[in-house]
Design a protein around this motif. Structure first.
Motif, PDB file in Angstrom:
ATOM      1  N   ILE A   1     -10.087  -6.558 -10.185  1.00  0.00           N
ATOM      2  CA  ILE A   1     -10.586  -5.384  -9.482  1.00  0.00           C
ATOM      3  C   ILE A   1      -9.381  -4.555  -9.078  1.00  0.00           C
ATOM      4  CG2 ILE A   1     -11.930  -4.532  -7.523  1.00  0.00           C
ATOM      5  CD1 ILE A   1     -13.556  -6.150  -9.559  1.00  0.00           C
ATOM      6  N   HIS A   2      -9.351  -3.304  -9.487  1.00  0.00           N
ATOM      7  CA  HIS A   2      -8.194  -2.458  -9.184  1.00  0.00           C
ATOM      8  C   HIS A   2      -8.002  -2.374  -7.677  1.00  0.00           C
ATOM      9  CE1 HIS A   2      -5.584   1.051  -8.878  1.00  0.00           C
ATOM     10  NE2 HIS A   2      -5.301   0.876 -10.159  1.00  0.00           N
ATOM     11  N   PRO A   3      -6.785  -2.623  -7.185  1.00  0.00           N
ATOM     12  CA  PRO A   3      -6.571  -2.699  -5.737  1.00  0.00           C
ATOM     13  C   PRO A   3      -6.846  -1.402  -4.981  1.00  0.00           C
ATOM     14  CG  PRO A   3      -4.483  -2.671  -6.919  1.00  0.00           C
ATOM     15  CD  PRO A   3      -5.547  -2.855  -7.946  1.00  0.00           C
ATOM     16  N   TRP A   4      -6.825  -0.263  -5.668  1.00  0.00           N
ATOM     17  CA  TRP A   4      -7.052   1.005  -4.969  1.00  0.00           C
ATOM     18  C   TRP A   4      -8.395   1.636  -5.323  1.00  0.00           C
ATOM     19  CZ3 TRP A   4      -5.156   2.897  -0.758  1.00  0.00           C
ATOM     20  CH2 TRP A   4      -5.372   4.228  -0.432  1.00  0.00           C
ATOM     21  N   THR A   5      -8.706   1.728  -6.627  1.00  0.00           N
ATOM     22  CA  THR A   5      -9.953   2.383  -7.039  1.00  0.00           C
ATOM     23  C   THR A   5     -11.158   1.457  -6.940  1.00  0.00           C
ATOM     24  OG1 THR A   5      -9.753   1.733  -9.375  1.00  0.00           O
ATOM     25  CG2 THR A   5      -8.618   3.743  -8.680  1.00  0.00           C
ATOM     26  N   LYS A   6     -10.910   0.138  -6.888  1.00  0.00           N
ATOM     27  CA  LYS A   6     -11.950  -0.904  -6.839  1.00  0.00           C
ATOM     28  C   LYS A   6     -12.754  -0.999  -8.134  1.00  0.00           C
ATOM     29  CE  LYS A   6     -10.512  -1.673  -2.753  1.00  0.00           C
ATOM     30  NZ  LYS A   6      -9.499  -2.747  -2.594  1.00  0.00           N
ATOM     31  N   GLU A   7     -12.246  -0.427  -9.202  1.00  0.00           N
ATOM     32  CA  GLU A   7     -12.885  -0.514 -10.510  1.00  0.00           C
ATOM     33  C   GLU A   7     -12.586  -1.865 -11.144  1.00  0.00           C
ATOM     34  OE1 GLU A   7     -12.485   1.588 -14.952  1.00  0.00           O
ATOM     35  OE2 GLU A   7     -11.297   2.308 -13.249  1.00  0.00           O
ATOM     36  N   LYS A   8     -13.596  -2.479 -11.784  1.00  0.00           N
ATOM     37  CA  LYS A   8     -13.363  -3.710 -12.527  1.00  0.00           C
ATOM     38  C   LYS A   8     -12.713  -3.357 -13.862  1.00  0.00           C
ATOM     39  CE  LYS A   8     -16.364  -7.133 -12.658  1.00  0.00           C
ATOM     40  NZ  LYS A   8     -17.560  -7.961 -13.034  1.00  0.00           N
ATOM     41  N   MET A   9     -11.578  -3.983 -14.136  1.00  0.00           N
ATOM     42  CA  MET A   9     -10.822  -3.672 -15.340  1.00  0.00           C
ATOM     43  C   MET A   9     -10.621  -4.948 -16.155  1.00  0.00           C
ATOM     44  SD  MET A   9      -8.026  -0.982 -13.769  1.00  0.00           S
ATOM     45  CE  MET A   9      -7.974  -0.019 -15.289  1.00  0.00           C
ATOM     46  N   SER A  10     -10.807  -4.846 -17.466  1.00  0.00           N
ATOM     47  CA  SER A  10     -10.667  -5.996 -18.358  1.00  0.00           C
ATOM     48  C   SER A  10      -9.798  -5.616 -19.545  1.00  0.00           C
ATOM     49  CB  SER A  10     -12.035  -6.467 -18.865  1.00  0.00           C
ATOM     50  OG  SER A  10     -12.859  -6.867 -17.794  1.00  0.00           O
ATOM     51  N   PHE A  11      -8.921  -6.535 -19.939  1.00  0.00           N
ATOM     52  CA  PHE A  11      -8.007  -6.283 -21.050  1.00  0.00           C
ATOM     53  C   PHE A  11      -7.909  -7.529 -21.920  1.00  0.00           C
ATOM     54  CE2 PHE A  11      -6.779  -3.639 -17.500  1.00  0.00           C
ATOM     55  CZ  PHE A  11      -6.592  -2.391 -18.080  1.00  0.00           C
ATOM     56  N   ARG A  12      -7.666  -7.306 -23.223  1.00  0.00           N
ATOM     57  CA  ARG A  12      -7.493  -8.411 -24.161  1.00  0.00           C
ATOM     58  C   ARG A  12      -6.248  -8.171 -25.012  1.00  0.00           C
ATOM     59  NH1 ARG A  12     -11.583 -11.985 -24.346  1.00  0.00           N
ATOM     60  NH2 ARG A  12     -13.578 -11.355 -23.392  1.00  0.00           N
ATOM     61  N   SER A  13      -5.659  -9.272 -25.461  1.00  0.00           N
ATOM     62  CA  SER A  13      -4.463  -9.224 -26.293  1.00  0.00           C
ATOM     63  C   SER A  13      -4.565 -10.311 -27.358  1.00  0.00           C
ATOM     64  CB  SER A  13      -3.218  -9.441 -25.421  1.00  0.00           C
ATOM     65  OG  SER A  13      -2.072  -9.669 -26.211  1.00  0.00           O
ATOM     66  N   ALA A  14      -4.196  -9.977 -28.582  1.00  0.00           N
ATOM     67  CA  ALA A  14      -4.281 -10.938 -29.688  1.00  0.00           C
ATOM     68  C   ALA A  14      -2.983 -11.738 -29.786  1.00  0.00           C
ATOM     69  CB  ALA A  14      -4.535 -10.209 -30.998  1.00  0.00           C
ATOM     70  N   PRO A  15      -3.086 -13.058 -29.964  1.00  0.00           N
ATOM     71  CA  PRO A  15      -1.877 -13.885 -30.075  1.00  0.00           C
ATOM     72  C   PRO A  15      -1.099 -13.604 -31.355  1.00  0.00           C
ATOM     73  CG  PRO A  15      -3.836 -15.200 -30.505  1.00  0.00           C
ATOM     74  CD  PRO A  15      -4.321 -13.869 -30.028  1.00  0.00           C
ATOM     75  N   SER A  16       0.212 -13.581 -31.232  1.00  0.00           N
ATOM     76  CA  SER A  16       1.058 -13.304 -32.396  1.00  0.00           C
ATOM     77  C   SER A  16       0.995 -14.429 -33.414  1.00  0.00           C
ATOM     78  CB  SER A  16       2.502 -13.089 -31.949  1.00  0.00           C
ATOM     79  OG  SER A  16       2.994 -14.232 -31.262  1.00  0.00           O
ATOM     80  N   PHE A  17       0.680 -15.646 -32.961  1.00  0.00           N
ATOM     81  CA  PHE A  17       0.668 -16.779 -33.893  1.00  0.00           C
ATOM     82  C   PHE A  17      -0.614 -16.854 -34.724  1.00  0.00           C
ATOM     83  CE2 PHE A  17      -0.682 -18.483 -29.722  1.00  0.00           C
ATOM     84  CZ  PHE A  17      -1.963 -18.913 -30.023  1.00  0.00           C
ATOM     85  N   TYR A  18      -1.637 -16.078 -34.371  1.00  0.00           N
ATOM     86  CA  TYR A  18      -2.920 -16.217 -35.058  1.00  0.00           C
ATOM     87  C   TYR A  18      -2.857 -15.819 -36.540  1.00  0.00           C
ATOM     88  CZ  TYR A  18      -7.887 -15.774 -36.151  1.00  0.00           C
ATOM     89  OH  TYR A  18      -9.114 -15.892 -36.728  1.00  0.00           O
ATOM     90  N   PRO A  19      -2.321 -14.643 -36.892  1.00  0.00           N
ATOM     91  CA  PRO A  19      -2.265 -14.301 -38.337  1.00  0.00           C
ATOM     92  C   PRO A  19      -1.455 -15.312 -39.136  1.00  0.00           C
ATOM     93  CG  PRO A  19      -1.823 -12.375 -36.962  1.00  0.00           C
ATOM     94  CD  PRO A  19      -1.792 -13.566 -36.056  1.00  0.00           C
ATOM     95  N   LYS A  20      -0.346 -15.790 -38.547  1.00  0.00           N
ATOM     96  CA  LYS A  20       0.485 -16.767 -39.240  1.00  0.00           C
ATOM     97  C   LYS A  20      -0.269 -18.072 -39.444  1.00  0.00           C
ATOM     98  CE  LYS A  20       5.186 -18.592 -39.132  1.00  0.00           C
ATOM     99  NZ  LYS A  20       6.447 -18.648 -38.348  1.00  0.00           N
ATOM    100  N   ALA A  21      -1.016 -18.501 -38.428  1.00  0.00           N
ATOM    101  CA  ALA A  21      -1.785 -19.738 -38.514  1.00  0.00           C
ATOM    102  C   ALA A  21      -2.881 -19.616 -39.574  1.00  0.00           C
ATOM    103  CB  ALA A  21      -2.375 -20.078 -37.150  1.00  0.00           C
ATOM    104  N   ARG A  22      -3.521 -18.457 -39.626  1.00  0.00           N
ATOM    105  CA  ARG A  22      -4.576 -18.247 -40.628  1.00  0.00           C
ATOM    106  C   ARG A  22      -3.984 -18.368 -42.040  1.00  0.00           C
ATOM    107  NH1 ARG A  22      -9.406 -15.610 -39.664  1.00  0.00           N
ATOM    108  NH2 ARG A  22      -9.693 -16.049 -41.861  1.00  0.00           N
ATOM    109  N   LYS A  23      -2.806 -17.768 -42.208  1.00  0.00           N
ATOM    110  CA  LYS A  23      -2.181 -17.777 -43.527  1.00  0.00           C
ATOM    111  C   LYS A  23      -1.782 -19.183 -43.935  1.00  0.00           C
ATOM    112  CE  LYS A  23       1.593 -15.632 -46.131  1.00  0.00           C
ATOM    113  NZ  LYS A  23       2.762 -14.691 -46.054  1.00  0.00           N
ATOM    114  N   LEU A  24      -1.220 -19.950 -43.004  1.00  0.00           N
ATOM    115  CA  LEU A  24      -0.776 -21.305 -43.320  1.00  0.00           C
ATOM    116  C   LEU A  24      -1.936 -22.272 -43.531  1.00  0.00           C
ATOM    117  CD1 LEU A  24       2.255 -21.653 -40.874  1.00  0.00           C
ATOM    118  CD2 LEU A  24       2.339 -21.512 -43.366  1.00  0.00           C
TER     119      LEU A  24
END
Length: 289
Positions: free
Chosen positions: A264-287
């Motif tokens: 929850i944003h400390p000032w606006t009180k908006e709920k914020m959500s973020f995602r990030s893809a792991p760098s190892f995932y494409p390499k793992a798929r390939k291997l």
């Protein structure tokens, strides 16, 4: 830096800051000494009275002594405003400077980022990541914002993606083994009945050869919790040199990524959500193909 508060109850400035703005006594004391207060634009003291309808503007003091020397290291900024900074930390980057790692840290890179903005504050880490764990790292850009993240209403939720050794039985599970510092190490942790309570939830995302991609959630925040818990059930993180089999071609360091962050944003009180893809995932798929 200034923040404006709408007044709805009659109180002295110092009481309003503690009771309505949620500031600690220590923070209010610092503001009395180094900050400033303005009621509807006019300077007031901390003991002056506010009335409903007033606007109290608080001027927070600038920071002149920095914890480290700023360094021009590139940052991947996911989101930023005057209260928070969210970055995607790369694998291999240390978060805070130390004797072993005096340069090239997140803190030094953020301090340089601040100098470009003429932002005279220090770095307030909301969450922390090991050197070999990449992903979402949240930073409060001033002390007041930082303090609000430690209140229950901050709604801070973190999620991770990990690549573990072996094929797992079942699609999900919950590990509740307590964790303590290992007796023969100042770094390593271990499962121990005398340890602190620790709870880790996991769910299988994908089977990749002799390894498994899992989503991980924490109900507690112990040091090395995911690494210790997954190793304890026979599925250490791929590439983990402390709790697993050692280095792996599948990942740089242990295959662990901070892939989800919600707050929850400390000032606006908006709920914020973020995602990030792991760098190892494409390499793992390939291997695994």
């Amino acid at each position: 830096m200034k923040k404006a508060f709408s007044v709805v109850v009659e109180k002295k400035v110092q009481d309003f800051l503690r009771d309505e703005a949620g500031m600690s006594r220590r923070m209010v004391k610092d503001l009395k000494k180094n900050g400033g207060f303005f009621r509807n634009g006019a300077v007031v003291s901390h003991y002056d009275k506010l009335s409903p309808g007033d606007v109290l503007t608080v001027e927070f003091p600038a920071v002149h002594t920095l914890p480290a020397e700023p360094e021009a290291t590139p940052l991947t900024v996911v989101y930023e405003d005057e209260d928070v900074l969210l970055i995607d930390k790369p694998v291999g980057m240390v978060t805070t400077p130390s004797c072993q790692h005096p340069h090239g840290t997140v803190v030094q890179a953020v301090l340089h980022h601040y100098t470009l903005q003429n932002w005279k504050q220090t770095v307030h880490l909301v969450n922390r990541l090991d050197r070999d764990t990449g992903g979402l790292l949240l930073i409060a850009k001033h002390p007041y914002s930082h303090s609000l993240f430690y209140k229950e209403e901050a709604g801070l939720r973190k999620g991770y993606t990990a690549l573990v050794e072996g094929m797992m039985e079942g699609k999900q599970g919950r590990i509740t083994s307590p964790i303590a510092r290992a007796q023969d190490s100042i770094i390593k942790r271990e499962i121990s009945a005398e340890g602190k309570s620790a709870v880790t939830r996991y769910e299988v995302l994908e089977e990749m050869g002799d390894k498994t991609l899992v989503s991980v959630g924490l109900e507690t925040g112990r040091t090395h919790q995911i690494r210790v818990h997954m190793a304890s059930i026979g599925h250490p993180l791929t590439g983990d040199t402390l709790y697993g089999a050692g280095p792996s071609a599948w990942s740089e360091g242990q295959a662990l990524h901070a892939s989800f962050l919600q707050f929850i944003h400390p000032w606006t009180k908006e709920k914020m959500s973020f995602r990030s893809a792991p760098s190892f995932y494409p390499k793992a798929r390939k291997l695994s193909d």
